[in-house]
Motif scaffolding. Structure first.
Motif, PDB file in Angstrom:
ATOM      1  N   ARG A 129       5.955   2.083  -0.241  1.00  0.00           N
ATOM      2  CA  ARG A 129       4.859   1.121  -0.200  1.00  0.00           C
ATOM      3  C   ARG A 129       5.237  -0.455   0.816  1.00  0.00           C
ATOM      4  O   ARG A 129       4.175   0.067   1.118  1.00  0.00           O
ATOM      5  CB  ARG A 129       4.133   0.025  -1.596  1.00  0.00           C
ATOM      6  N   GLN A 130       5.831  -1.057   0.928  1.00  0.00           N
ATOM      7  CA  GLN A 130       6.531  -1.299   1.851  1.00  0.00           C
ATOM      8  C   GLN A 130       6.220  -1.021   3.167  1.00  0.00           C
ATOM      9  O   GLN A 130       5.785  -1.386   3.969  1.00  0.00           O
ATOM     10  CB  GLN A 130       8.123  -1.781   1.750  1.00  0.00           C
ATOM     11  N   ARG A 172       2.122  -1.028   3.926  1.00  0.00           N
ATOM     12  CA  ARG A 172       1.629  -2.363   3.868  1.00  0.00           C
ATOM     13  C   ARG A 172       1.983  -2.813   5.024  1.00  0.00           C
ATOM     14  O   ARG A 172       2.063  -3.628   6.630  1.00  0.00           O
ATOM     15  CB  ARG A 172       2.429  -3.359   2.944  1.00  0.00           C
ATOM     16  N   GLU A 173       3.398  -2.167   6.201  1.00  0.00           N
ATOM     17  CA  GLU A 173       3.768  -2.438   7.630  1.00  0.00           C
ATOM     18  C   GLU A 173       3.292  -1.732   8.882  1.00  0.00           C
ATOM     19  O   GLU A 173       2.574  -2.173  10.149  1.00  0.00           O
ATOM     20  CB  GLU A 173       4.961  -2.439   7.372  1.00  0.00           C
ATOM     21  N   ARG A 201      -7.985   2.004  -1.852  1.00  0.00           N
ATOM     22  CA  ARG A 201      -7.268   1.021  -1.915  1.00  0.00           C
ATOM     23  C   ARG A 201      -5.649   1.291  -2.874  1.00  0.00           C
ATOM     24  O   ARG A 201      -4.620   1.037  -2.537  1.00  0.00           O
ATOM     25  CB  ARG A 201      -7.552  -0.099  -2.856  1.00  0.00           C
ATOM     26  N   LEU A 221      -3.251   3.106  -0.813  1.00  0.00           N
ATOM     27  CA  LEU A 221      -3.024   2.023   0.412  1.00  0.00           C
ATOM     28  C   LEU A 221      -2.954   2.734   2.119  1.00  0.00           C
ATOM     29  O   LEU A 221      -2.512   3.144   2.881  1.00  0.00           O
ATOM     30  CB  LEU A 221      -1.346   1.925   0.269  1.00  0.00           C
ATOM     31  N   GLY A 270      -5.129   3.059   5.139  1.00  0.00           N
ATOM     32  CA  GLY A 270      -4.801   2.098   6.358  1.00  0.00           C
ATOM     33  C   GLY A 270      -6.033   2.301   7.287  1.00  0.00           C
ATOM     34  O   GLY A 270      -6.963   1.225   7.807  1.00  0.00           O
ATOM     35  N   GLY A 306      -6.765  -6.042   6.634  1.00  0.00           N
ATOM     36  CA  GLY A 306      -6.191  -6.240   5.005  1.00  0.00           C
ATOM     37  C   GLY A 306      -7.332  -4.732   5.055  1.00  0.00           C
ATOM     38  O   GLY A 306      -8.284  -5.183   3.699  1.00  0.00           O
TER      39      GLY A 306
END
Length: 420
Positions: free
Chosen positions: A42-43, A46-47, A91, A94, A96, A151
């Motif tokens: 997940r990290q 998010r990057e 969502r 995740l 993008g 976002g």
């Protein structure tokens, strides 16, 4: 004697206690590691934006709701059909960036394919406008990055099937102007200028790949900066396109033939050429393309697992390089999804699996989105270079008798000022 017995009892109790401690500690340790891997997945997500190469939700919208968005709320799970996609699941997964497919039936070829394709482009753009807090319509690699930073789920269009341009470079350019950034060269039917994947097992030898007109379609896509998508095409068409293109190609939703010998998958010979081309293969999740011979001789093709999808990613990484791997779920265009990848919420589980398979941070971030962004940026640069070098728009047309009169009963043809 008593002392010896006592020692044996003490030793036995000690061994038992150690076994109990190990039995408790090992699962706890494994659970802790699994959680760490999941958190790390997940990290990473998010990057770097997870870019999914293909989702057919727009097709579900036209089939079940006639493209009337007032009938649905994508903030809730749709009730009109068993779907894989809605805003909460995107969502949770995740996601993008998403390529939404503008797909039309092959039966519309030679008739009203262009109208249907534009209607699908229109519903994608209206869907994005309906949920501005979630989606952002983009047409460039930088647009994906900017939307992700804000976002939003970057939303792009891929037209699925070259039959949708109706043999017209003008329509191809119009699709680009409407925001289309890849076109799948065929769907599951031949066009008058390109062979589809069925030619590999039901050969009609219509073109043996791309005709000269088809090669010009590839060149015009390069000039425009539209990505050449080789999912759904025959192996001959793959090779012809790779011979002609000056930009990297994509497979928006295709897996590895070596692991599952379905003709919708890419063979190793092509994967090696994609490596030279610096393109990308975005792995499809459809069970029929994941779980079949030769690696699964007794497999039930209606069933597959997340681990088997990861096997395909491993294989493409091995043959084509880690820079070649991406995600191309085909959600809402498939009727069976793997266990563990049931819908758009499950992408983090697959990323976690790659971490557990010792993929490095660079490799995982490449598969998530960096590989695709590199391909997209290179296609954009090729377009700029071709235009700077004076390449002009293609204007060739196909003769009236291609492919045959029977298929052209719905057409008129204009030569000069005369209509026929």
């Amino acid at each position: 004697m008593e002392r010896g017995r006592l020692i044996l009892i003490i030793v036995g109790i000690t061994i038992l206690l150690v076994a109990i401690v190990v039995a408790i500690a090992v699962p706890v340790s494994l659970n802790n590691k699994s959680k760490r891997d999941s958190d790390l997945a997940r990290q990473y997500m998010r990057e770097v934006p997870l870019i999914d190469g293909h989702n057919d939700l727009p097709w579900q919208l036209v089939i079940y709701e006639d493209n009337d968005l007032s009938r649905i709320d994508l903030n809730q799970r749709p009730t009109f059909n068993v779907t894989h996609t809605d805003i909460p699941r995107l969502r949770e997964g995740l996601v993008g960036a998403q390529f939404w497919a503008a797909y039309t039936y092959c039966t519309s070829q030679y008739k009203d394919a262009v109208v249907h394709a534009i209607a699908q482009i229109d519903v994608i753009k209206r869907m994005v406008q309906e949920y501005p807090e979630v989606f952002e319509f983009v047409t460039t690699a930088q647009g994906i990055r900017d939307a992700f930073e804000n976002g939003k789920i970057a939303s792009l269009i891929g037209v699925e099937g070259g039959h949708n341009i109706d043999n017209s470079f003008a329509v191809l350019r119009a699709f680009y102007d409407l925001g289309t950034r890849y076109m799948t060269i065929t769907h599951s039917c031949n066009t008058p200028w390109a062979d589809n994947w069925k030619e590999d097992f039901e050969p009609e030898d219509q073109h043996n790949g791309l005709s000269e007109f088809g090669k010009d379609v590839i060149r015009e896509m390069n000039r425009l900066g539209m990505l050449v998508d080789l999912s759904h095409v025959s192996v001959d068409t793959m090779n012809d396109a790779l011979d002609v293109t000056e930009a990297p190609v994509i497979f928006s939703h295709t897996s590895a033939y070596a692991l599952c010998n379905h003709y919708r998958n890419a063979p190793d010979s092509v994967l090696r050429r994609v490596k030279e081309n610096k393109g990308i293969v975005m792995v499809n999740f459809y069970t029929l393309y994941i779980n079949c011979p030769p690696n699964n001789v007794t497999a039930d093709p209606s069933y597959a697992t997340l681990a088997q999808v990861a096997d395909h990613m491993d294989h493409i990484k091995e043959v084509c390089g880690w820079e070649c791997v991406g995600f191309g779920s085909d959600y809402d265009g498939i009727d069976t999804a793997p266990e563990g990848l049931e819908d758009a919420s499950t992408f983090p589980a697959l990323v976690t699996e790659l971490i557990q398979r010792q993929w490095t941070e660079e490799e995982i971030k490449g598969a998530l989105g960096n590989n695709f962004l590199r391909v997209f940026e290179e296609a954009e640069q090729v377009s700029r270079d071709l235009k700077a070098n004076g390449m002009k728009p293609k204007v060739a047309t196909l003769p009236r008798d291609e492919p045959d009169e029977a298929n052209n009963v719905c057409r008129t043809y204009m030569y000069g000022t005369s209509f026929y």
